[in-house]
Design a protein around this motif. Structure first.
Motif, PDB file in Angstrom:
ATOM      1  N   LEU A   1      -8.944   4.874 -11.692  1.00  0.00           N
ATOM      2  CA  LEU A   1      -8.172   3.911 -11.063  1.00  0.00           C
ATOM      3  C   LEU A   1      -8.711   2.519 -11.574  1.00  0.00           C
ATOM      4  O   LEU A   1      -9.898   2.290 -11.607  1.00  0.00           O
ATOM      5  CB  LEU A   1      -7.744   3.711  -9.672  1.00  0.00           C
ATOM      6  CG  LEU A   1      -7.192   5.019  -9.168  1.00  0.00           C
ATOM      7  CD1 LEU A   1      -6.800   4.942  -7.772  1.00  0.00           C
ATOM      8  CD2 LEU A   1      -5.585   5.039  -9.705  1.00  0.00           C
TER       9      LEU A   1
ATOM     10  N   ALA B   1       1.736  -1.325  -7.102  1.00  0.00           N
ATOM     11  CA  ALA B   1       1.037  -1.379  -5.618  1.00  0.00           C
ATOM     12  C   ALA B   1      -0.334  -1.921  -5.776  1.00  0.00           C
ATOM     13  O   ALA B   1      -1.085  -1.728  -6.602  1.00  0.00           O
ATOM     14  CB  ALA B   1       0.911   0.177  -5.294  1.00  0.00           C
ATOM     15  N   ASP B   2      -0.644  -2.569  -4.723  1.00  0.00           N
ATOM     16  CA  ASP B   2      -1.976  -3.130  -4.537  1.00  0.00           C
ATOM     17  C   ASP B   2      -3.185  -2.074  -4.344  1.00  0.00           C
ATOM     18  O   ASP B   2      -4.270  -2.502  -4.298  1.00  0.00           O
ATOM     19  CB  ASP B   2      -2.021  -4.515  -3.734  1.00  0.00           C
ATOM     20  CG  ASP B   2      -1.111  -5.549  -3.997  1.00  0.00           C
ATOM     21  OD1 ASP B   2      -1.596  -6.199  -4.817  1.00  0.00           O
ATOM     22  OD2 ASP B   2      -0.084  -5.766  -3.426  1.00  0.00           O
ATOM     23  N   ALA B   3      -2.646  -1.019  -3.274  1.00  0.00           N
ATOM     24  CA  ALA B   3      -3.219  -0.184  -2.795  1.00  0.00           C
ATOM     25  C   ALA B   3      -2.921   1.051  -2.594  1.00  0.00           C
ATOM     26  O   ALA B   3      -1.611   1.374  -2.519  1.00  0.00           O
ATOM     27  CB  ALA B   3      -3.927  -0.669  -1.371  1.00  0.00           C
ATOM     28  N   VAL B   4      -3.824   2.119  -2.646  1.00  0.00           N
ATOM     29  CA  VAL B   4      -3.202   3.417  -2.678  1.00  0.00           C
ATOM     30  C   VAL B   4      -4.248   4.026  -1.450  1.00  0.00           C
ATOM     31  O   VAL B   4      -5.487   3.974  -1.313  1.00  0.00           O
ATOM     32  CB  VAL B   4      -3.391   4.383  -3.728  1.00  0.00           C
ATOM     33  CG1 VAL B   4      -2.370   3.908  -4.734  1.00  0.00           C
ATOM     34  CG2 VAL B   4      -4.810   4.260  -4.485  1.00  0.00           C
TER      35      VAL B   4
ATOM     36  N   ALA C   1      -1.207   8.277  -7.941  1.00  0.00           N
ATOM     37  CA  ALA C   1      -2.251   7.350  -7.894  1.00  0.00           C
ATOM     38  C   ALA C   1      -2.084   6.406  -9.266  1.00  0.00           C
ATOM     39  O   ALA C   1      -1.878   5.278  -8.648  1.00  0.00           O
ATOM     40  CB  ALA C   1      -3.489   7.670  -7.768  1.00  0.00           C
ATOM     41  N   LEU C   2      -2.009   6.835 -10.296  1.00  0.00           N
ATOM     42  CA  LEU C   2      -1.770   6.230 -11.207  1.00  0.00           C
ATOM     43  C   LEU C   2      -0.407   5.447 -11.534  1.00  0.00           C
ATOM     44  O   LEU C   2      -0.241   4.367 -11.985  1.00  0.00           O
ATOM     45  CB  LEU C   2      -2.211   6.963 -12.916  1.00  0.00           C
ATOM     46  CG  LEU C   2      -3.490   7.401 -13.019  1.00  0.00           C
ATOM     47  CD1 LEU C   2      -3.716   8.441 -14.031  1.00  0.00           C
ATOM     48  CD2 LEU C   2      -4.424   6.196 -13.342  1.00  0.00           C
TER      49      LEU C   2
ATOM     50  N   LYS D   1       0.893  -1.031  -0.133  1.00  0.00           N
ATOM     51  CA  LYS D   1      -0.153  -0.312   0.077  1.00  0.00           C
ATOM     52  C   LYS D   1       0.980   1.263   0.098  1.00  0.00           C
ATOM     53  O   LYS D   1       1.758   1.290   0.769  1.00  0.00           O
ATOM     54  CB  LYS D   1      -1.030  -0.115   1.010  1.00  0.00           C
ATOM     55  CG  LYS D   1      -1.656   1.214   1.377  1.00  0.00           C
ATOM     56  CD  LYS D   1      -2.724   0.924   2.505  1.00  0.00           C
ATOM     57  CE  LYS D   1      -3.427   2.106   3.022  1.00  0.00           C
ATOM     58  NZ  LYS D   1      -2.629   3.119   3.978  1.00  0.00           N
TER      59      LYS D   1
ATOM     60  N   GLU E   1      -9.354  -3.427  -9.624  1.00  0.00           N
ATOM     61  CA  GLU E   1      -8.821  -4.313  -8.973  1.00  0.00           C
ATOM     62  C   GLU E   1      -7.974  -3.447  -7.582  1.00  0.00           C
ATOM     63  O   GLU E   1      -7.447  -4.213  -6.820  1.00  0.00           O
ATOM     64  CB  GLU E   1      -8.064  -4.961  -9.634  1.00  0.00           C
ATOM     65  CG  GLU E   1      -6.822  -4.791 -10.129  1.00  0.00           C
ATOM     66  CD  GLU E   1      -7.085  -4.157 -11.687  1.00  0.00           C
ATOM     67  OE1 GLU E   1      -6.034  -3.763 -12.281  1.00  0.00           O
ATOM     68  OE2 GLU E   1      -8.179  -3.990 -12.026  1.00  0.00           O
ATOM     69  N   ILE E   2      -7.754  -2.190  -7.982  1.00  0.00           N
ATOM     70  CA  ILE E   2      -7.031  -1.514  -6.776  1.00  0.00           C
ATOM     71  C   ILE E   2      -7.653  -1.084  -5.810  1.00  0.00           C
ATOM     72  O   ILE E   2      -8.778  -0.677  -5.927  1.00  0.00           O
ATOM     73  CB  ILE E   2      -6.232  -0.268  -7.543  1.00  0.00           C
ATOM     74  CG1 ILE E   2      -5.311  -0.472  -8.664  1.00  0.00           C
ATOM     75  CG2 ILE E   2      -5.699   0.598  -6.399  1.00  0.00           C
ATOM     76  CD1 ILE E   2      -4.295  -1.128  -8.262  1.00  0.00           C
TER      77      ILE E   2
ATOM     78  N   THR F   1      -0.088   2.606  -8.987  1.00  0.00           N
ATOM     79  CA  THR F   1      -0.725   1.341  -9.263  1.00  0.00           C
ATOM     80  C   THR F   1       0.064   0.724 -10.637  1.00  0.00           C
ATOM     81  O   THR F   1       0.238  -0.579 -10.762  1.00  0.00           O
ATOM     82  CB  THR F   1      -2.044   1.715  -9.862  1.00  0.00           C
ATOM     83  OG1 THR F   1      -2.144   2.688 -10.946  1.00  0.00           O
ATOM     84  CG2 THR F   1      -2.811   2.101  -8.671  1.00  0.00           C
TER      85      THR F   1
ATOM     86  N   THR G   1      -8.680   1.149  -2.887  1.00  0.00           N
ATOM     87  CA  THR G   1      -8.618   2.682  -2.827  1.00  0.00           C
ATOM     88  C   THR G   1      -8.976   2.575  -1.289  1.00  0.00           C
ATOM     89  O   THR G   1     -10.097   2.150  -0.512  1.00  0.00           O
ATOM     90  CB  THR G   1      -9.455   3.257  -3.523  1.00  0.00           C
ATOM     91  OG1 THR G   1     -10.761   2.678  -3.585  1.00  0.00           O
ATOM     92  CG2 THR G   1      -8.923   3.134  -4.861  1.00  0.00           C
TER      93      THR G   1
END
Length: 221
Positions: free
Chosen positions: A48, A22-25, A14-15, A4, A51-52, A18, A54
């Motif tokens: 996004l 990264a799996d999470a932001v 953010a983009l 994360k 699957e990310i 990912t 958030t």
């Protein structure tokens, strides 16, 4: 290894996070230099991949405010990172796909972390959000068998050692990958190295014949 990247303040970062694996932001809604608005996060989330994960990060804010923010932005998860009670968590839980509770190492609440009904525990330094490393040996006091996300001063340089010593379910960083001289931006090279080093240090899971790799989505995140 669940990774994360927290403290995201803009769409570009953010983009980028990912795209680099990264799996999470995470987006901070609590008072902070990286605090973001509902409108900003809503616009970012729309861009996004689905699957990310958030995550909205909250600290001692009213449960209804957390719920309203999650619904208005389309966030998948809420992270409670203050002194929220299990009752607060129970009120919020039905409105999020996943709930993360952030506790400091040594916090007495760790003894009854299961009462929060969270999908994961985020273990932070004694001064949460400070970006300071704590003695990882203290993580031994965390109840075993839980999904634990390690945070607190993790950088591309030390995350590998942290993963090998603590063997967490996931890792979280914010300050550790910020751009030099600009706390509101992330450094792509630091993010890339952080993700790569965390995953390289993670134990390789054993997959019985006929079964594919573990799917993070199956864990509720």
């Amino acid at each position: 290894m669940f990774v994360k990247i927290c403290g995201i303040t803009n769409e570009e970062d953010a983009l980028m996070a990912t795209a680099l694996g990264a799996d999470a932001v995470g987006f901070v809604f609590a008072p902070s230099a990286r605090q973001v608005s509902v409108g900003t996060v809503r616009d970012i989330v729309k861009r996004l991949p689905p699957e990310i994960v958030t995550v909205g990060v909250f600290r001692d804010q009213a449960p209804q405010l957390v719920i309203d923010t999650v619904l208005a932005t389309g966030l998948r998860a809420a992270q409670l990172h203050g002194h929220e009670s299990p009752q607060d968590a129970a009120e919020i839980r039905p409105y999020v796909q996943a709930l993360i509770v952030g506790l400091a190492v040594g916090d007495p609440a760790l003894a009854h972390v299961d009462s929060y009904g969270a999908d994961a525990l985020l273990l932070d330094s004694p001064v949460p959000g400070s970006g300071k490393v704590f003695d990882w040996a203290l993580a031994e006091g965390v109840p075993v068998g839980r999904r634990m996300i390690l945070a607190g001063g993790l950088t591309p340089e030390n995350v590998g050692d942290a993963v090998r010593e603590v063997q967490p379910w996931g890792v979280d960083t914010s300050t550790g990958v910020q751009a030099d001289g600009d706390p509101l931006r992330k450094d792509p090279l630091k993010v890339q190295r952080f993700v790569r080093n965390a995953r390289a240090a993670a134990p390789q899971p054993y997959h019985p014949e006929g079964h594919g790799p573990f799917d993070w989505a199956d864990a509720g995140l």
